[in-house]
Each structure stands twice: as C-alpha cells, then as structure tokens.
Design an enzyme around this catalytic site. Sequence first.
Site, PDB file in Angstrom:
ATOM      1  N   ASP A  91       3.888   3.689   8.677  1.00 51.21           N
ATOM      2  CA  ASP A  91       3.212   2.734   9.557  1.00 51.21           C
ATOM      3  C   ASP A  91       4.108   2.472  10.762  1.00 51.21           C
ATOM      4  O   ASP A  91       5.328   2.405  10.637  1.00 51.21           O
ATOM      5  CB  ASP A  91       2.961   1.425   8.809  1.00 51.21           C
ATOM      6  N   ASP A 137       0.827  -1.223   0.000  1.00 49.56           N
ATOM      7  CA  ASP A 137       0.000   0.000   0.000  1.00 49.56           C
ATOM      8  C   ASP A 137       0.860   1.271   0.000  1.00 49.56           C
ATOM      9  O   ASP A 137       0.327   2.374  -0.107  1.00 49.56           O
ATOM     10  CB  ASP A 137      -1.012   0.005   1.164  1.00 49.56           C
ATOM     11  N   HIS A 138       2.199   1.109   0.079  1.00 47.01           N
ATOM     12  CA  HIS A 138       3.086   2.278   0.072  1.00 47.01           C
ATOM     13  C   HIS A 138       3.984   2.349  -1.170  1.00 47.01           C
ATOM     14  O   HIS A 138       4.664   3.345  -1.374  1.00 47.01           O
ATOM     15  CB  HIS A 138       3.960   2.283   1.338  1.00 47.01           C
ATOM     16  N   HIS A 188      -3.396   7.476   7.088  1.00 50.54           N
ATOM     17  CA  HIS A 188      -3.407   6.018   7.044  1.00 50.54           C
ATOM     18  C   HIS A 188      -4.594   5.495   7.873  1.00 50.54           C
ATOM     19  O   HIS A 188      -4.449   4.752   8.834  1.00 50.54           O
ATOM     20  CB  HIS A 188      -2.071   5.471   7.584  1.00 50.54           C
TER      21      HIS A 188
HETATM   22 ZN   LIG Z   1       2.819  -1.343   6.549  1.00 50.31          ZN
HETATM   23 ZN   LIG Z   2       0.340   0.865   5.258  1.00 51.62          ZN
END
Ligand SMILES: [Zn+2]
Ligand SMILES: [Zn+2]
Length: 306
Positions: free
Chosen positions: A212, A65-66, A270
């Site tokens: 994160d 997701d990054h 996030h």
């Molecule tokens: Zn992550």
């Molecule tokens: Zn993430």
Amino acid sequence: MFEILFLGTSASAPSAKRGLAAQIVKHDEYRFLVDCGEGTQRQIMQSGAGFKNLNRILLTHGHLDHILGLGGLMSTFLRWEAIEELDIFGGRSTLDRVHDLLYGVVLRGNQPPMPLRMNEIKPGTFFEADDFTVSAFSVTHRGPDCLGYVFEGKARRPFLPEKADQLGVPFGPERRLLVEGQEITLADGRRVKPDDVLGPVQKGVKLVVVGDAGKTDDLLGVCRDADALVIESTYLHEEAEMARQFSHLTARQAAGLAVKAGVKRLILTHISRRHRGRDILDEAQAVFPNTAVARDFDSFQIKREA
Ligand SMILES: [Zn+2]
Ligand SMILES: [Zn+2]
C-alpha cells in the site's frame, strides 16, 4: 528470471473473486511470500503452490488485510503441514503486531512448531543469494515502517559459446573457470582469458513490489528502469480525494509512476471492491499501455526486457 504468483488481489476486505493481499515471488528454489492476508493458506492450496520451501515471509506493513493470514497459517503448521523453519521479515511496528497475533492469540504459551525468527529490517539489502538480492525501501502509507521490496538479479557477463568454440575451449570445467573469471591454459599451451569468451556486462532483472502506498514521488528512484513494478491501485481517479485521505493510490497515479520511472511493465493489485478490474485497467492503460491488473492466481514471469 523471477516469477510472481498472485494469491490475493483485493484491498481491505475480500470479494467473491479476490482474496486479500498475498503474492509468492519465486526464483529457482527460493520462494518468498510477500504479505499474508486472511485466507492466504487456502489460496496457496488452490493455486497448487504448496507450502514447501515457503519459509520466508516479507511483510509490507502491519495493516490487518496484509497480516491476518499468518494466524491461520501458524495454526495449520501446528497440526498439519511441516515446515523446517520460518523467517518473517518486516519493519519494527509490523513485527510487533504480528508478534501479538502469533504469540498472544495463536500460540498462547506454546512454542512455535518450527524455529521462528522475526527479522526486523530497515531499508537496504537484507537477503543475498548467488545470483540475486532482495532489498527493502521505505514507502509512505498510514503508520510507520511501511516497506517495499526489490528483487534484483546480479549483473553478469554472459558466456559466448561461439567464441569459446572458435578458441577451441573444450566443454567441461575449463568453461566454468572462465565464467568464474579465471584464465585457463589449453592442452596446446595457449592461454584463454575470461575477456575472450564473455560478453559485455548485463544488468540483472529487476522486480519491484510495493504494498500500500499513499504517494509515488518518493518511489521514483527505487522503481527506476525496473523490468516490472507491482503496486497497489485501490481507487480510480474519480475518487482521488478518498485515495489521498486513506493514503492509497489511484490507477492513474500508479501508471504515472510507471511512466516517470521508465519501468517496462506495470502490474496493479490491491483493488477496491468498489471497482471493476476493467475500469482500473482502462484508466492505467490510458497513461501506461503495458499494464495488467492482476487477478487471484495470475502468474507473471519477469524477464530482462531489452
Ligand atoms: Zn494498508
Ligand atoms: Zn491494504
């Protein structure tokens, strides 16, 4: 001053309103793309930010997701948008995965359309310009080599024009020399020292961007006295157990860090699709009032707070 533009603010998967992790940090002509989740290139266009000078990408870690947006971005650079060069910064295992994505899937034997450098970084300062630095620090999350970034203006002594006026320092190069720390001699022979026209040392503005994170105690030192802290808040406290399990933070934990570190302003991102931004905000503000929950295309100016 730094400016941060949020291009994507969702965790793990996009929602109808939120794209995946990506932010642009700006300072003068410098622009850094921090993370590049799927769909980032469209968010760049929609935001009006454009691709110009967007030639430094900092990655917090290698979760999909990054980073998945790098594939689409590279594909576009192959056919459409010209960019002079591209530097990607991240930890070793993050870069390994990005290398697989770019060279194994997108390029497949073709050369990148611009000089492309993969810069492995470790905690410490890795970028320096005239008046600011960018440093990396370790973050605890799932997997190795997770990094956060500190953007920090250099300490400086402000020029005091009223003092210079009193001393009869003319406008022009004399003032610049004093600012640069050099003594000057006026036309009438008097000498003026930098100390005569410069105020006390002022710390530069400090912006901390954490991707994160599964815990906060190891972030306390690096976040200390930041003018703004950008950090994930995937969950609410009612799901603290799930947050712990997946190595993410709750709004309450992020706000607790802001209080302990004495930061001036907290910006949360996030956000899980399970939660409304409003609920994340309420939970964080109960602990740390000066909190915002970023939405896609929100932009914040980070200045030195007194
Ligand atoms: Zn992550
Ligand atoms: Zn993430």
